[in-house]
Design a protein around this motif. Sequence first.
Motif, PDB file in Angstrom:
ATOM      1  N   GLU A 355       0.529 -24.777  -5.143  1.00 46.02           N
ATOM      2  CA  GLU A 355       1.725 -25.389  -5.740  1.00 46.02           C
ATOM      3  C   GLU A 355       1.516 -25.830  -7.184  1.00 46.02           C
ATOM      4  N   ALA A 356       0.327 -25.614  -7.733  1.00 45.32           N
ATOM      5  CA  ALA A 356       0.067 -25.987  -9.128  1.00 45.32           C
ATOM      6  C   ALA A 356       1.041 -25.243 -10.039  1.00 45.32           C
ATOM      7  N   SER A 357       1.784 -25.984 -10.850  1.00 43.96           N
ATOM      8  CA  SER A 357       2.866 -25.386 -11.642  1.00 43.96           C
ATOM      9  C   SER A 357       2.541 -25.415 -13.132  1.00 43.96           C
ATOM     10  N   ASP A 358       2.947 -24.354 -13.818  1.00 47.57           N
ATOM     11  CA  ASP A 358       2.784 -24.321 -15.270  1.00 47.57           C
ATOM     12  C   ASP A 358       3.928 -25.088 -15.912  1.00 47.57           C
ATOM     13  N   ALA A 390      -6.785 -22.220 -14.333  1.00 46.10           N
ATOM     14  CA  ALA A 390      -6.754 -22.713 -15.712  1.00 46.10           C
ATOM     15  C   ALA A 390      -5.850 -21.838 -16.580  1.00 46.10           C
ATOM     16  N   SER A 391      -5.915 -20.521 -16.362  1.00 43.77           N
ATOM     17  CA  SER A 391      -5.078 -19.598 -17.127  1.00 43.77           C
ATOM     18  C   SER A 391      -3.605 -19.818 -16.811  1.00 43.77           C
ATOM     19  N   LEU A 397      -1.010 -30.627 -16.481  1.00 49.15           N
ATOM     20  CA  LEU A 397      -1.716 -31.415 -15.477  1.00 49.15           C
ATOM     21  C   LEU A 397      -1.156 -31.131 -14.089  1.00 49.15           C
ATOM     22  N   PRO A 398      -2.022 -31.021 -13.085  1.00 47.59           N
ATOM     23  CA  PRO A 398      -1.541 -30.786 -11.713  1.00 47.59           C
ATOM     24  C   PRO A 398      -0.833 -32.017 -11.176  1.00 47.59           C
TER      25      PRO A 398
END
Length: 416
Positions: A355-358, A390-391, A397-398
Amino acid sequence: MSQAVVAQIRDALKHQEQHLSFAITLMEHLVVPTFVLDAERRVLIWNRACERLTGVMAAEVIGTRHHWQAFYEQERACLADLVATASYEQIANLYTVFEDPGQPVFGVHAENWCWMPRRQQRLYLAVDAGPVYNETGALIAVVETLRDITEKQLAQSKVAEQASLLKAHYDEHQREAELARRILEHQIRSDLLKQAAVEYSVTPADHFSGDMVLAARAPSGLRYAILADATGHGLAAAVSILPMVQEFYRLVELAQPLASIVESINFLLSNSLPLGRFVAAAFVCVDDAAQRGQIWVGGVPDVLRIDAAGDVLQRFVSRNLPLGITRARGDEAGFEDFSWREGNALVLLSDGVLEASDQAGEQFGEPRLTAALRQRGGLAPITAVHQALASHLKGNLPHDDMSVLVIDHCQSSVAQ
């Protein structure tokens, strides 16, 4: 001298007197409290605003050097006196706040608390005093203006007091947080994680992580591991999963079956967690020598078994409720057996990874995860996942804790 010349001089003097009278009248009616001293430090002007500020009438001080009595109970110099006598070095001794009078000709600024004897009141005054010179450069007067900024000063003092209090609370919180962090870190045996030959990472969204990775090797050589994800994040989430740590180590030391470990930890959490709190988790037991393993998944993303090339060989989906919701243990169908070959690896992760979003709000997702595992170019699986994350985030920030656990196949000799 002709009558015409005399008339011209009389008219010029009269004109100057009119200008002087107008200037005095203007100063007397200024809304800014103002008084003027002559070169001998006697009061020339004490305007009405100054009367209102000090409670001292002009008639009491005009022509005297008693202007100090409006501000202090004992005789001491006012800022105008220091300017009149060029005693600038005394400013630091008499005023709490002041500006260095590098060019006194442009005036001097200072601030101080003053006890106003006539008003029986303590005021914080901002004072400006400037000299007035004649055509020859001789001092003829000093003008002092005053501003009552008591409310502003009290507000600033209150803000400073509150800031100091907040800093004290913050420092205390930091000390308590550091102590809590050390206690939590002390509970997790890094030496046992190393002996279990696993790779892992836990990236908290806050100071504390609600995710936890545990791993240990039983005396029999079996390797056990847990990736747990408690409700929420931060200290409350971290404390939620703390009770399971020592129980896990105890049961692994006894080489208990995976079903017994899940049952025991679930019972422990269901009795210790408050309503609405639970722990999603995946439990793994691998037997490198027998080339088999067993897994239980409850509430975390699918666990992947991959080969040396990073292709997904098997997917273990969640078939169970998270821990701590009910005391009853799930049936045996919740446990899955799998073959365990050289080159195999298990990839476990918390939902914070997927679920980490840019910055655009697009989630990392499983397609990027599987692509990173297949296209890692000789990198270790966990390193490939970190680089892909990371890319994708590009510094964003998560919003949730992110944890990854990779269990590689070990040679039977190493497992022993």
